[in-house]
Design a protein around this motif. Structure first.
Motif, mmCIF file in Angstrom:
data_model
loop_
_atom_site.group_PDB
_atom_site.id
_atom_site.type_symbol
_atom_site.label_atom_id
_atom_site.label_comp_id
_atom_site.label_asym_id
_atom_site.label_seq_id
_atom_site.Cartn_x
_atom_site.Cartn_y
_atom_site.Cartn_z
ATOM 1 N N PRO A 180 0.819 -1.217 0.000
ATOM 2 C CA PRO A 180 0.000 0.000 0.000
ATOM 3 C C PRO A 180 0.853 1.267 0.000
ATOM 4 O O PRO A 180 2.051 1.234 0.271
ATOM 5 C CB PRO A 180 -0.775 -0.118 1.318
ATOM 6 N N GLY A 181 0.183 2.378 -0.300
ATOM 7 C CA GLY A 181 0.817 3.683 -0.181
ATOM 8 C C GLY A 181 2.089 3.804 -0.979
ATOM 9 O O GLY A 181 2.155 3.426 -2.152
ATOM 10 N N CYS A 190 3.938 -0.561 -5.617
ATOM 11 C CA CYS A 190 3.059 -0.181 -4.526
ATOM 12 C C CYS A 190 1.924 0.665 -5.112
ATOM 13 O O CYS A 190 1.895 0.961 -6.306
ATOM 14 C CB CYS A 190 3.817 0.586 -3.449
ATOM 15 N N THR A 191 0.987 1.075 -4.275
ATOM 16 C CA THR A 191 -0.168 1.835 -4.763
ATOM 17 C C THR A 191 0.259 3.114 -5.470
ATOM 18 O O THR A 191 -0.275 3.454 -6.540
ATOM 19 C CB THR A 191 -1.110 2.179 -3.598
ATOM 20 N N MET A 215 -0.654 -5.214 1.969
ATOM 21 C CA MET A 215 -1.814 -4.665 1.265
ATOM 22 C C MET A 215 -3.104 -5.288 1.786
ATOM 23 O O MET A 215 -4.088 -4.587 2.058
ATOM 24 C CB MET A 215 -1.681 -4.910 -0.239
ATOM 25 N N ASN A 218 -4.224 -3.879 4.966
ATOM 26 C CA ASN A 218 -4.300 -2.415 5.005
ATOM 27 C C ASN A 218 -5.460 -1.890 4.155
ATOM 28 O O ASN A 218 -5.371 -0.822 3.567
ATOM 29 C CB ASN A 218 -2.980 -1.807 4.507
ATOM 30 N N GLU A 223 -7.295 1.387 -0.826
ATOM 31 C CA GLU A 223 -6.160 1.702 -1.689
ATOM 32 C C GLU A 223 -6.625 1.841 -3.144
ATOM 33 O O GLU A 223 -6.173 2.729 -3.877
ATOM 34 C CB GLU A 223 -5.092 0.615 -1.578
ATOM 35 N N ARG A 226 -8.161 5.138 -3.531
ATOM 36 C CA ARG A 226 -7.141 6.185 -3.657
ATOM 37 C C ARG A 226 -6.681 6.322 -5.107
ATOM 38 O O ARG A 226 -6.508 7.441 -5.611
ATOM 39 C CB ARG A 226 -5.914 5.868 -2.779
#
Length: 256
Positions: A180-181, A190-191, A215, A218, A223, A226
């Protein structure tokens, strides 16, 4: 700390790859990792009705069930049927990687190696290898074209300059998004990496798949939201058994 490799080991999410049905009248199983055979039957996707098995690279979470699906496709190796498409390492072996398909299991199907930028034809479908930066140096993603529909799959790769060019014009972009993020890990996206890729490719639909443990723990749906908020592109986080239906022009209709 929970390692991302544990997603495969613990089966917190299933690792049987993905199935594409009805493209050019063909059924294709992509990256059949652990559980692909059992999950196929669980979700009413008969492996005996496959026309192709495609393996992107020589890591066990992508090829473990490939040979048993080939056996299903060829009726227990009794019929000449279907195609097997894979990276050089998967089909022929390369240095420490592969081969992942035995000579025995290559006998009854058309076997095709694919490198980035190369295109092969399977029936009415053009399959082009897309570039990756990952542990297996011969690994590829797959871009499938049939008439006006283009599906593109990154497989495992980190984000790199030029990645979007391989996936340009995709109606549906499916990517391995491990963390994530902005939590980067070598060889994976990642994201935040995926946001950049989606912005550059501008697909009709983006799908985050092959999620790692961080992920999974989370809120992957958040995500995906986002990504959608940042890009304006409908984005989904894959879940076990998810089915996405497209019409003949590649327009997304339904998720279940």
């Amino acid at each position: 700390m929970v390692a991302d490799d544990f997603a495969t080991i613990t089966q917190k999410r299933m690792t049987g790859g993905l199935r594409i049905d009805g493209i050019g009248g063909m059924n294709i199983h992509v990256d059949p990792g652990p559980g692909a055979l059992v999950r196929s039957y669980q979700f009413d996707a008969d492996p005996r009705k496959l026309d192709a098995v495609m393996v992107s690279h020589s890591h066990t979470d992508h090829y473990t069930d490939a040979e048993v699906l080939i056996e299903a496709m060829t009726r227990g190796m009794t019929r000449q049927n279907g195609a097997v498409v894979g990276s050089v390492s998967v089909i022929d072996g390369y240095m420490d990687w592969g081969p992942c398909i035995s000579d025995y299991h290559k006998r009854k199907s058309r076997c095709l190696t694919l490198s980035p930028g190369e295109t092969v034809e399977i029936g009415e479908i053009e399959v082009t290898g897309t570039g990756t930066v990952h542990g297996d140096p011969t690994g590829v993603g797959f871009k499938l074209r049939r008439d006006d529909v283009t599906l593109s799959y990154t497989s495992d790769t980190e984000y790199f300059d030029g990645l979007s060019e391989y996936h340009r014009d995709a109606d549906v972009l499916i990517a391995s998004v491990i963390r994530p993020g902005n939590d980067h890990i070598r060889g994976h996206m990642c994201t935040d990496d995926f946001i950049k890729l989606v912005e550059e490719v501008e697909p009709g639909l983006a799908v985050m798949s092959h999620l790692g443990m961080k992920m999974i723990l989370n809120d992957p749906e958040m995500e995906a939201f986002r990504v959608q908020e940042a890009t304006g592109i409908r984005t989904l986080a894959a879940r076990d058994g998810m089915k996405i239906e497209l019409d003949e022009s590649g327009i997304f209709n339904m998720v279940r």
